[in-house]
Design an enzyme around this catalytic site. Structure first.
Site, PDB file in Angstrom:
ATOM      1  N   GLU A 103       3.796  11.571   4.809  1.00 10.43           N
ATOM      2  CA  GLU A 103       5.255  11.458   4.894  1.00 10.43           C
ATOM      3  C   GLU A 103       5.938  12.621   4.176  1.00 10.43           C
ATOM      4  O   GLU A 103       5.586  12.943   3.042  1.00 10.43           O
ATOM      5  CB  GLU A 103       5.717  10.150   4.273  1.00 10.43           C
ATOM      6  CG  GLU A 103       5.324   8.943   5.095  1.00 10.43           C
ATOM      7  CD  GLU A 103       5.634   7.655   4.369  1.00 10.43           C
ATOM      8  OE1 GLU A 103       6.801   7.284   4.318  1.00 10.43           O
ATOM      9  OE2 GLU A 103       4.696   7.036   3.843  1.00 10.43           O
ATOM     10  N   ASP A 117      -0.729  15.460   2.573  1.00  6.73           N
ATOM     11  CA  ASP A 117       0.115  14.279   2.489  1.00  6.73           C
ATOM     12  C   ASP A 117       0.681  14.017   3.894  1.00  6.73           C
ATOM     13  O   ASP A 117       0.691  14.923   4.737  1.00  6.73           O
ATOM     14  CB  ASP A 117       1.234  14.568   1.478  1.00  6.73           C
ATOM     15  CG  ASP A 117       2.271  13.481   1.428  1.00  6.73           C
ATOM     16  OD1 ASP A 117       1.896  12.304   1.522  1.00  6.73           O
ATOM     17  OD2 ASP A 117       3.462  13.822   1.270  1.00  6.73           O
ATOM     18  N   ARG A 152      10.610  -2.881  -2.820  1.00  8.81           N
ATOM     19  CA  ARG A 152      10.743  -2.864  -1.358  1.00  8.81           C
ATOM     20  C   ARG A 152      10.373  -4.219  -0.749  1.00  8.81           C
ATOM     21  O   ARG A 152      11.077  -4.737   0.119  1.00  8.81           O
ATOM     22  CB  ARG A 152       9.809  -1.802  -0.767  1.00  8.81           C
ATOM     23  CG  ARG A 152      10.296  -0.393  -0.952  1.00  8.81           C
ATOM     24  CD  ARG A 152       9.163   0.571  -0.662  1.00  8.81           C
ATOM     25  NE  ARG A 152       9.612   1.940  -0.549  1.00  8.81           N
ATOM     26  CZ  ARG A 152       8.782   2.984  -0.543  1.00  8.81           C
ATOM     27  NH1 ARG A 152       7.475   2.800  -0.669  1.00  8.81           N
ATOM     28  NH2 ARG A 152       9.260   4.206  -0.424  1.00  8.81           N
ATOM     29  N   LYS A 178      -5.067   9.281  -3.883  1.00  8.44           N
ATOM     30  CA  LYS A 178      -5.077  10.678  -3.414  1.00  8.44           C
ATOM     31  C   LYS A 178      -5.912  11.550  -4.344  1.00  8.44           C
ATOM     32  O   LYS A 178      -6.764  12.325  -3.897  1.00  8.44           O
ATOM     33  CB  LYS A 178      -3.646  11.225  -3.365  1.00  8.44           C
ATOM     34  CG  LYS A 178      -2.754  10.607  -2.314  1.00  8.44           C
ATOM     35  CD  LYS A 178      -1.346  11.157  -2.453  1.00  8.44           C
ATOM     36  CE  LYS A 178      -0.402  10.495  -1.489  1.00  8.44           C
ATOM     37  NZ  LYS A 178       0.320  11.464  -0.661  1.00  8.44           N
TER      38      LYS A 178
HETATM   39 MG    MG Z   1       5.215  12.714   0.972  1.00 10.63          MG
END
Ligand code: MG
Length: 198
Positions: free
Chosen positions: A8, A6, A45, A132
């Site tokens: 972030e 991953d 967002r 993912k």
């Molecule tokens: Mg993350």
């Protein structure tokens, strides 16, 4: 063996949290750690950005000022000496570019944003649902074994699909909910977890 990481929370700080700090918009601090429904999170967002007249280039300016997490670049270099590494992220190429440069240009599979004529983010485009997890499944389909590491809700199905999954600096509630994964806190521990059984 292929290592999937991953981005972030594992190699770089949370982009949206930094954007929230710079723009002083507390509402943008909510991440996949808090909201497991990614579409709901992104709609929320993008609504805030539109309301506040924040353009893509404003966010890119914030990101250019960010650095990888301390020790991340050296960790990634060590991991790449031993294995092929693919970064699987729910972020966007339009966001991640400058950070990839700072990490030594690793391979990144993520998503795209589209903008309108004035440069406001119009929409987000996922290559596929559960990107993912599907990437791990596809890599396994090529005959590789996969060890994956992540920190958040959006990593869990990736970790479950991999031959081995590792949590890195996860929030306590994820450790409680998914007690089956080894938990690592330092890059030394994370590297050791990848090297286990090799
Ligand atoms: Mg993350």
């Amino acid at each position: 063996m292929i290592c999937c990481l991953d981005l972030e929370g594992v190699l770089i700080p949370e982009i949206w949290i930094n954007v929230a700090k710079k723009t002083r918009l507390k509402e943008l601090e909510i991440t996949t750690r808090d909201e497991p429904d990614y579409d709901k999170l992104m709609r929320y967002r993008l609504g805030i950005l539109k309301r506040e007249r924040i353009r893509l280039r404003d966010i890119q300016t914030v990101i250019r000022g960010m650095s990888p997490l301390p020790g991340a670049k050296a960790f990634l270099a060590k991991l790449r000496k031993r294995f092929q590494v693919i970064i699987l992220s729910d972020t966007y190429y339009e966001f991640a570019g400058p950070m990839m440069e700072k990490l030594g240009r690793p391979t990144l599979f993520c998503n795209r944003l589209s903008t309108d004529k004035k440069g406001f983010i119009a929409n987000y485009h996922l290559r596929q649902k559960n990107g993912k997890k599907e990437a791990v499944r596809a890599i396994k389909g090529l005959g590789f074994s996969v060890v994956a590491a992540g920190d958040s809700y959006n990593d869990i199905s990736m970790l479950q699909t991999a031959d081995r999954g590792i949590l890195f600096r996860p929030p306590a509630k994820i450790v409680k909910e998914f007690p089956g994964f080894p938990v690592t806190v330092t890059y030394r521990e994370l590297l050791a977890a990848f090297l286990k059984d090799c």
